[in-house]
Design a protein around this motif. Structure first.
Motif, PDB file in Angstrom:
ATOM      1  N   UNK A 259      50.543  42.777  33.777  1.00 54.93           N
ATOM      2  CA  UNK A 259      51.490  42.802  32.486  1.00 54.93           C
ATOM      3  C   UNK A 259      50.732  41.987  31.509  1.00 54.93           C
ATOM      4  N   UNK A 260      49.582  41.217  31.750  1.00 53.49           N
ATOM      5  CA  UNK A 260      48.594  40.432  30.629  1.00 53.49           C
ATOM      6  C   UNK A 260      47.927  41.565  30.178  1.00 53.49           C
ATOM      7  N   UNK A 261      47.632  42.688  30.568  1.00 50.48           N
ATOM      8  CA  UNK A 261      46.951  43.571  29.989  1.00 50.48           C
ATOM      9  C   UNK A 261      47.391  44.897  29.328  1.00 50.48           C
ATOM     10  N   UNK A 262      48.879  44.950  29.564  1.00 51.99           N
ATOM     11  CA  UNK A 262      49.511  46.101  28.984  1.00 51.99           C
ATOM     12  C   UNK A 262      49.194  46.400  27.452  1.00 51.99           C
ATOM     13  N   UNK A 263      48.677  47.299  26.895  1.00 52.77           N
ATOM     14  CA  UNK A 263      48.646  47.560  25.704  1.00 52.77           C
ATOM     15  C   UNK A 263      47.318  46.739  24.901  1.00 52.77           C
ATOM     16  N   UNK A 264      46.641  46.108  25.544  1.00 55.15           N
ATOM     17  CA  UNK A 264      45.550  45.268  25.257  1.00 55.15           C
ATOM     18  C   UNK A 264      44.310  45.988  24.737  1.00 55.15           C
ATOM     19  N   UNK A 265      43.943  47.172  25.196  1.00 56.88           N
ATOM     20  CA  UNK A 265      42.760  47.959  24.912  1.00 56.88           C
ATOM     21  C   UNK A 265      43.092  48.760  23.696  1.00 56.88           C
ATOM     22  N   UNK A 266      44.393  49.200  23.574  1.00 59.67           N
ATOM     23  CA  UNK A 266      44.560  50.257  22.476  1.00 59.67           C
ATOM     24  C   UNK A 266      43.979  51.767  22.826  1.00 59.67           C
ATOM     25  N   UNK A 267      43.896  51.838  24.125  1.00 61.98           N
ATOM     26  CA  UNK A 267      43.360  52.966  24.777  1.00 61.98           C
ATOM     27  C   UNK A 267      44.132  53.635  26.138  1.00 61.98           C
TER      28      UNK A 267
ATOM     29  N   UNK B 217      40.069  46.671  31.131  1.00 61.01           N
ATOM     30  CA  UNK B 217      40.023  45.262  30.917  1.00 61.01           C
ATOM     31  C   UNK B 217      40.270  44.530  32.069  1.00 61.01           C
ATOM     32  N   UNK B 218      41.391  44.923  32.965  1.00 63.52           N
ATOM     33  CA  UNK B 218      41.640  44.367  33.954  1.00 63.52           C
ATOM     34  C   UNK B 218      40.554  44.155  35.189  1.00 63.52           C
ATOM     35  N   UNK B 219      39.948  45.111  35.170  1.00 62.98           N
ATOM     36  CA  UNK B 219      38.744  45.289  36.020  1.00 62.98           C
ATOM     37  C   UNK B 219      37.513  44.133  35.520  1.00 62.98           C
ATOM     38  N   UNK B 220      37.419  44.205  34.417  1.00 63.85           N
ATOM     39  CA  UNK B 220      36.495  43.091  33.854  1.00 63.85           C
ATOM     40  C   UNK B 220      36.946  41.655  34.018  1.00 63.85           C
ATOM     41  N   UNK B 221      38.289  41.390  33.885  1.00 62.16           N
ATOM     42  CA  UNK B 221      38.714  40.053  34.269  1.00 62.16           C
ATOM     43  C   UNK B 221      38.821  40.010  35.884  1.00 62.16           C
ATOM     44  N   UNK B 222      38.813  40.744  36.686  1.00 62.08           N
ATOM     45  CA  UNK B 222      38.381  40.691  38.084  1.00 62.08           C
ATOM     46  C   UNK B 222      37.143  40.217  38.219  1.00 62.08           C
ATOM     47  N   UNK B 223      36.093  40.715  37.667  1.00 60.42           N
ATOM     48  CA  UNK B 223      34.715  40.458  37.789  1.00 60.42           C
ATOM     49  C   UNK B 223      34.516  38.764  37.204  1.00 60.42           C
ATOM     50  N   UNK B 224      35.069  38.707  36.107  1.00 60.72           N
ATOM     51  CA  UNK B 224      35.015  37.392  35.491  1.00 60.72           C
ATOM     52  C   UNK B 224      35.783  36.280  36.545  1.00 60.72           C
ATOM     53  N   UNK B 225      36.868  36.479  37.154  1.00 64.93           N
ATOM     54  CA  UNK B 225      37.282  35.496  38.171  1.00 64.93           C
ATOM     55  C   UNK B 225      36.487  35.275  39.200  1.00 64.93           C
TER      56      UNK B 225
ATOM     57  N   UNK C 249      42.399  52.275  29.551  1.00 62.40           N
ATOM     58  CA  UNK C 249      41.686  51.297  28.915  1.00 62.40           C
ATOM     59  C   UNK C 249      42.078  49.829  29.572  1.00 62.40           C
ATOM     60  N   UNK C 250      43.462  49.736  29.428  1.00 67.66           N
ATOM     61  CA  UNK C 250      44.061  48.445  30.072  1.00 67.66           C
ATOM     62  C   UNK C 250      43.370  48.091  31.268  1.00 67.66           C
ATOM     63  N   UNK C 251      43.448  49.083  32.359  1.00 66.16           N
ATOM     64  CA  UNK C 251      42.680  48.609  33.530  1.00 66.16           C
ATOM     65  C   UNK C 251      41.164  48.334  33.502  1.00 66.16           C
TER      66      UNK C 251
END
Length: 528
Positions: A285-293, A301-309, A297-299
């Motif tokens: 839910x936190x990534x839906x629509x965030x990429x504009x792609x 960003x989700x993958x990038x978040x996973x790496x950060x965590x 694109x949203x996923x």
């Protein structure tokens, strides 16, 4: 052998394996760095900003690269997931073993239990080993897994002390998690039945009931509907065990973090195979629509978040400086891979987004493979040339490397790092590239083999693709496959996009590389 007896024997074997490495860890202490492989799914060379993505921002992956080595000439061994996953764990080209194409969701274990893997080798070195995420290498004996009983052999039998996985892919049944020989949360009064040849049960299918779909299919993916999404294959039963698509990343990341926390006091190896950005793309839910792609694109960003965590967890536990992180992808990118999810439109026409308080408008079209031709399923470099980042703060000097390297090299390289002596038949296509990974040299491989439908040999600035019958384009996904009845030769220095076939101009080079490829095939190994 009686199936019940078979399962009991494998269960006992798995329990024995769980205990053996712990003894080694106690004697070794923290002599070796922790090792984490973060393996993305269908992520293209330029799908992240540190590799030239102009319309996407992946700050956590970028930061990982800024602390380590970013490789510009690294390759998955194949342009599809199952063979690449086979090779990264075994150090063996998957085309050497029959049945290692894109696996069904009910396939048997594809890695022989007597074959050395990265996990079993690191067990020998005293590591506690875990696998979390997407598997897609089969489970169970030749007749396939028993979803309602003990699922063995599996990761436990090829070197992983613990695993928590989806059996195949997000778009294939069964849509359940499996943990150490058992389906998670399975209600024994609601047994699972799975079939890839014939319909089972009475659950609706996408083909017969498209009105029930919350995500429409563009091609295929019209068998059993799970969570409003048509899948590949038929399934019935196991309702309490079904995953929720929008929380897969959250669940998998939580398991990965728990593994790190639970084994922080001993050397550990974690193979974290994210399902992102494979179809069906249902971001949290936190990534839906965030990429504009769109969802793809949203996923990202989700993958990038996973790496950060993952990195944040290591920092909090003061493990970051004693942990090698390898980040890569199993193959190149694909936009429309069976579902109508806005990926094509999102890449061509990214919407304006607000980033760090600034509105980014007029964003350029996103090119997932960057300058390279093809993508997933293709023998061109867009299919196998992937992001590859190695971080070990304080040990690896940050920078870039153009060394030629294959994901198959991780087995021999980590064996060299940890002092494990491989036997002659172990990792037959895995080269010791530890000094390349550590940035001590840019002298990479002499050559490597890539797998699409045909095989290709990359050697220096040259790439040879063997003649192969088949369609030139996969029309479903709109990707050039590279099939041609004539040999192909490309000068990658002058023509990285593989647009100009110069085979007719360099017949001697074609002959030399064709002979070399045939020798690699015939020898059964390429490791010296």
């Amino acid at each position: 052998m009686n199936r019940r007896l078979y399962c009991i024997l494998f269960s006992f074997t798995g329990l024995m394996l769980l205990h053996l490495p712990v003894l080694a860890q106690k004697s070794n202490g923290n002599a070796h760095p922790n090792i984490i492989i973060i393996y993305a799914d269908d992520l293209g060379y330029a799908d992240v900003s540190c590799y030239g993505g102009k319309s996407i921002s992946t700050p956590n992956i970028d930061q990982l690269a800024s602390r380590g080595l970013l490789f510009t000439n690294a390759h998955a061994t194949a342009s599809t997931c199952t063979p690449s996953r086979f090779s990264i764990l075994t150090g063996k080209y998957a085309w050497r073993k029959e049945g290692t194409g894109i696996a069904r969701g009910n396939a048997h274990l594809l890695i022989d239990t007597n074959r050395v893997t990265v996990a079993s080798m690191l067990q020998q070195a005293g590591y506690y080993t875990g696998a979390v995420g997407k598997w897609h290498l089969g489970l169970g004996p030749l007749e396939g897994p028993d979803w309602n009983g003990i699922i063995a052999p599996g990761p436990n039998e090829i070197g992983f002390n613990h695993y928590f996985l989806m059996p195949a892919t997000p778009d294939r049944v069964p849509c359940v998690y499996v943990e150490d020989h058992h389906v998670v949360n399975l209600d024994p009064t609601d047994p699972i039945t799975v079939d890839y040849d014939h319909p089972v049960g009475n659950w609706p299918t996408g083909k017969d009931h498209p009105e029930l779909l919350k995500m429409k299919s563009s091609h295929g993916h019209d068998n059993t509907i799970i969570n409003g999404i048509g899948r590949i294959g038929w399934m019935t039963g196991g309702k309490a065990a079904l995953w929720t698509d929008s929380t897969i990343a959250e669940v998998m990341l939580g398991k990965a973090i728990s593994f790190i926390e639970d084994h922080k006091d001993h050397p550990f190896f974690l193979y974290f195979a994210s399902h992102d950005i494979h179809v069906p793309r249902v971001p949290g839910r936190q990534f839906v629509g965030k990429s504009g792609m769109g969802a793809r694109g949203d996923e990202i960003l989700e993958l990038d978040w996973e790496v950060g965590e993952i990195v944040k967890t290591l920092k909090n536990l003061q493990l970051l400086d004693n942990t090698i992180i390898v980040f890569s992808s199993d193959n190149g990118p694909v936009l429309d891979d069976g579902y109508v999810d806005g990926a094509v439109e999102g890449a061509l026409h990214p919407k304006p987004i607000t980033l760090k308080g600034k509105t980014l408008a007029n964003r350029p079209a996103h090119l997932p493979a960057g300058p390279y031709r093809g993508g997933k399923y293709s023998i061109f470099d867009g299919g196998t040339k992937v992001p590859f980042i190695v971080s070990w703060p304080g040990t690896i000097k940050p920078g870039k490397s153009n060394a030629l390297i294959s994901q198959a090299d991780l087995l021999s390289s980590f064996a060299s790092l940890t002092g494990v002596q491989l036997k002659a038949d172990d990792g037959p296509d895995s080269f010791d590239m530890i000094n390349v990974l550590l940035g001590k040299t840019e002298k990479g491989r002499k050559n490597l083999v890539e797998q699409g439908n045909p095989l290709a040999l990359v050697e220096g600035n040259w790439k040879y693709i063997e003649p192969h019958k088949g369609p030139k384009v996969n029309k479903n996904v709109n990707i050039e496959l590279g099939n041609d009845l004539n040999p192909q030769l490309y000068d990658l220095n002058k023509d990285p996009g593989e647009k100009n076939n110069v085979a007719s101009q360099y017949p001697d080079k074609v002959k030399q590389m064709a002979n070399e490829l045939e020798k690699i095939k015939a020898d059964g190994r390429s490791r010296e």
